[in-house]
Design a protein around this motif. Structure first.
Motif, PDB file in Angstrom:
ATOM      1  N   GLN A  56       0.830  -1.206   0.000  1.00  0.00           N
ATOM      2  CA  GLN A  56       0.000   0.000   0.000  1.00  0.00           C
ATOM      3  C   GLN A  56       0.865   1.256   0.000  1.00  0.00           C
ATOM      4  O   GLN A  56       0.570   2.227  -0.707  1.00  0.00           O
ATOM      5  CB  GLN A  56      -0.935  -0.008   1.207  1.00  0.00           C
ATOM      6  CG  GLN A  56      -2.047  -1.044   1.115  1.00  0.00           C
ATOM      7  CD  GLN A  56      -2.891  -1.106   2.376  1.00  0.00           C
ATOM      8  OE1 GLN A  56      -2.363  -1.008   3.488  1.00  0.00           O
ATOM      9  NE2 GLN A  56      -4.189  -1.264   2.210  1.00  0.00           N
ATOM     10  N   ARG A  57       1.945   1.230   0.777  1.00  0.00           N
ATOM     11  CA  ARG A  57       2.849   2.387   0.826  1.00  0.00           C
ATOM     12  C   ARG A  57       3.492   2.634  -0.532  1.00  0.00           C
ATOM     13  O   ARG A  57       3.562   3.784  -0.995  1.00  0.00           O
ATOM     14  CB  ARG A  57       3.928   2.157   1.888  1.00  0.00           C
ATOM     15  CG  ARG A  57       4.968   3.280   1.949  1.00  0.00           C
ATOM     16  CD  ARG A  57       6.093   2.940   2.925  1.00  0.00           C
ATOM     17  NE  ARG A  57       6.773   1.693   2.591  1.00  0.00           N
ATOM     18  CZ  ARG A  57       7.676   1.581   1.618  1.00  0.00           C
ATOM     19  NH1 ARG A  57       7.981   2.631   0.846  1.00  0.00           N
ATOM     20  NH2 ARG A  57       8.272   0.434   1.385  1.00  0.00           N
ATOM     21  N   ILE A  58       3.965   1.572  -1.186  1.00  0.00           N
ATOM     22  CA  ILE A  58       4.626   1.715  -2.493  1.00  0.00           C
ATOM     23  C   ILE A  58       3.682   2.340  -3.510  1.00  0.00           C
ATOM     24  O   ILE A  58       4.056   3.264  -4.251  1.00  0.00           O
ATOM     25  CB  ILE A  58       5.124   0.342  -2.989  1.00  0.00           C
ATOM     26  CG1 ILE A  58       6.316  -0.127  -2.153  1.00  0.00           C
ATOM     27  CG2 ILE A  58       5.506   0.391  -4.472  1.00  0.00           C
ATOM     28  CD1 ILE A  58       6.693  -1.580  -2.385  1.00  0.00           C
ATOM     29  N   VAL A  59       2.463   1.862  -3.550  1.00  0.00           N
ATOM     30  CA  VAL A  59       1.492   2.388  -4.514  1.00  0.00           C
ATOM     31  C   VAL A  59       1.183   3.856  -4.219  1.00  0.00           C
ATOM     32  O   VAL A  59       1.170   4.706  -5.126  1.00  0.00           O
ATOM     33  CB  VAL A  59       0.218   1.511  -4.493  1.00  0.00           C
ATOM     34  CG1 VAL A  59      -0.942   2.221  -5.169  1.00  0.00           C
ATOM     35  CG2 VAL A  59       0.484   0.193  -5.212  1.00  0.00           C
ATOM     36  N   GLN A  60       0.959   4.173  -2.950  1.00  0.00           N
ATOM     37  CA  GLN A  60       0.633   5.549  -2.584  1.00  0.00           C
ATOM     38  C   GLN A  60       1.782   6.504  -2.871  1.00  0.00           C
ATOM     39  O   GLN A  60       1.578   7.616  -3.390  1.00  0.00           O
ATOM     40  CB  GLN A  60       0.235   5.609  -1.108  1.00  0.00           C
ATOM     41  CG  GLN A  60      -1.104   4.946  -0.817  1.00  0.00           C
ATOM     42  CD  GLN A  60      -1.339   4.693   0.662  1.00  0.00           C
ATOM     43  OE1 GLN A  60      -0.516   5.062   1.512  1.00  0.00           O
ATOM     44  NE2 GLN A  60      -2.453   4.052   0.978  1.00  0.00           N
ATOM     45  N   GLU A  61       3.001   6.096  -2.544  1.00  0.00           N
ATOM     46  CA  GLU A  61       4.167   6.967  -2.751  1.00  0.00           C
ATOM     47  C   GLU A  61       4.408   7.267  -4.220  1.00  0.00           C
ATOM     48  O   GLU A  61       4.992   8.303  -4.559  1.00  0.00           O
ATOM     49  CB  GLU A  61       5.414   6.328  -2.142  1.00  0.00           C
ATOM     50  CG  GLU A  61       5.441   6.369  -0.621  1.00  0.00           C
ATOM     51  CD  GLU A  61       6.686   5.728  -0.037  1.00  0.00           C
ATOM     52  OE1 GLU A  61       7.468   5.109  -0.817  1.00  0.00           O
ATOM     53  OE2 GLU A  61       6.885   5.842   1.183  1.00  0.00           O
ATOM     54  N   ASN A  62       3.951   6.383  -5.102  1.00  0.00           N
ATOM     55  CA  ASN A  62       4.138   6.595  -6.540  1.00  0.00           C
ATOM     56  C   ASN A  62       2.915   7.204  -7.212  1.00  0.00           C
ATOM     57  O   ASN A  62       2.888   7.341  -8.436  1.00  0.00           O
ATOM     58  CB  ASN A  62       4.504   5.267  -7.205  1.00  0.00           C
ATOM     59  CG  ASN A  62       5.938   4.857  -6.918  1.00  0.00           C
ATOM     60  OD1 ASN A  62       6.881   5.394  -7.489  1.00  0.00           O
ATOM     61  ND2 ASN A  62       6.116   3.898  -6.008  1.00  0.00           N
ATOM     62  N   GLY A  63       1.922   7.581  -6.428  1.00  0.00           N
ATOM     63  CA  GLY A  63       0.732   8.212  -6.984  1.00  0.00           C
ATOM     64  C   GLY A  63      -0.113   7.282  -7.822  1.00  0.00           C
ATOM     65  O   GLY A  63      -0.835   7.734  -8.719  1.00  0.00           O
TER      66      GLY A  63
END
Length: 267
Positions: A56-63
């Motif tokens: 979830q963090r990876i997806v959010q950080e990359n928009g």
């Protein structure tokens, strides 16, 4: 607006963080995470709870956003954890293949029965199970897709309409789409040369490189009111393919699809 994404299987030789970074750099809205056993498991269904926060963090950080998950298998051992993971992580669609063999009535009946049962389980987790017509499998063309649509009433069941499989089964995808569009909830997309069994080298799977009328296919989607995810699914990347080569396939396909959909007023 139609969302554009990439199945992370294209980046099977790299970790999910790198895949997401490059998918975002190409301009995509989201990602389909691969949980295909034996091919690419960016999502490991045996330990998805451990991965949940990081993914979830990876997806959010990359928009980006999670558009879907590909599992391929119809086994309960794979799909029940997939439904649990999808519900917890925030992945709305789980994609599978139909299994069985083309032209075998018993296989078609079994595939439809299993998909109906599994759609009921998917519904209990609040996610959608989608199946694609797949070359060589029990559901492989428009008539067999329509049979599944007619026999599976669950709103948690949908069609994943992949033009390359329909094309390789001998139909023109842009002409086949309207008949099934009412139940299409996900689109896998890639190009291919000819109508052979395999999709060909990854470079020729880039949208616009092959023989499928993908602009016509996009037009049929838009004219039919489709507004779900369109996800590039390119298979066959090997360790010999560099990060530049796989990223080029994603970037070229984004440029083609985005231009088509902008011209059609869907982006």
């Amino acid at each position: 607006m139609i969302s554009l994404g990439v199945n992370s299987v294209l980046f099977k030789n790299y970790d999910f963080a790198e895949a997401a970074r490059l998918i975002a750099a190409c301009g995509y809205d989201g990602v389909e995470i691969s949980a295909i056993q034996g091919m690419c498991e960016h999502l490991d269904l045996s330990r998805w709870e451990e991965q949940k926060d990081e993914l979830q963090r990876i997806v959010q950080e990359n928009g980006l956003k999670f558009l879907s998950m590909e599992v391929a298998s119809l086994s309960d051992e794979r799909l029940i954890p997939a439904f649990k993971a999808a519900a917890a992580i925030g992945i709305p669609v789980v994609n599978v293949g139909p299994g069985g063999k083309s032209g075998v009535e018993e296989d078609l009946a079994k595939s439809i029965s299993e998909l109906a049962r599994l759609s009921g389980i998917a519904a209990s987790y609040g996610v959608t199970l989608c199946v694609k017509a797949h070359v060589g499998n029990a559901i492989y063309n428009t008539p067999t897709t329509l049979a599944a649509m007619e026999q599976i009433a669950s709103p948690a069941f949908g069609i994943d309409m992949d033009p390359s499989h329909v094309h390789r089964s001998g139909e023109n995808a842009e002409e086949a789409l309207p008949a099934v569009l009412s139940r299409v909830k996900h689109v896998h997309i890639r190009d291919c040369k000819g109508r052979e069994q395999g999709p060909g080298p990854i470079q020729l799977q880039a949208c616009g490189r092959g023989d499928i009328d993908l602009y016509g296919y996009c037009a049929a989607m838009v004219e039919g009111g489709y507004d779900g995810p369109v996800v590039l699914e390119v298979i066959g990347a090997t360790p010999e393919h560099t990060i530049e080569q796989v990223t080029a396939v994603a970037a070229e396909s984004y440029g083609y699809l985005n231009a088509c959909l902008k011209k059609l007023g869907a982006r």
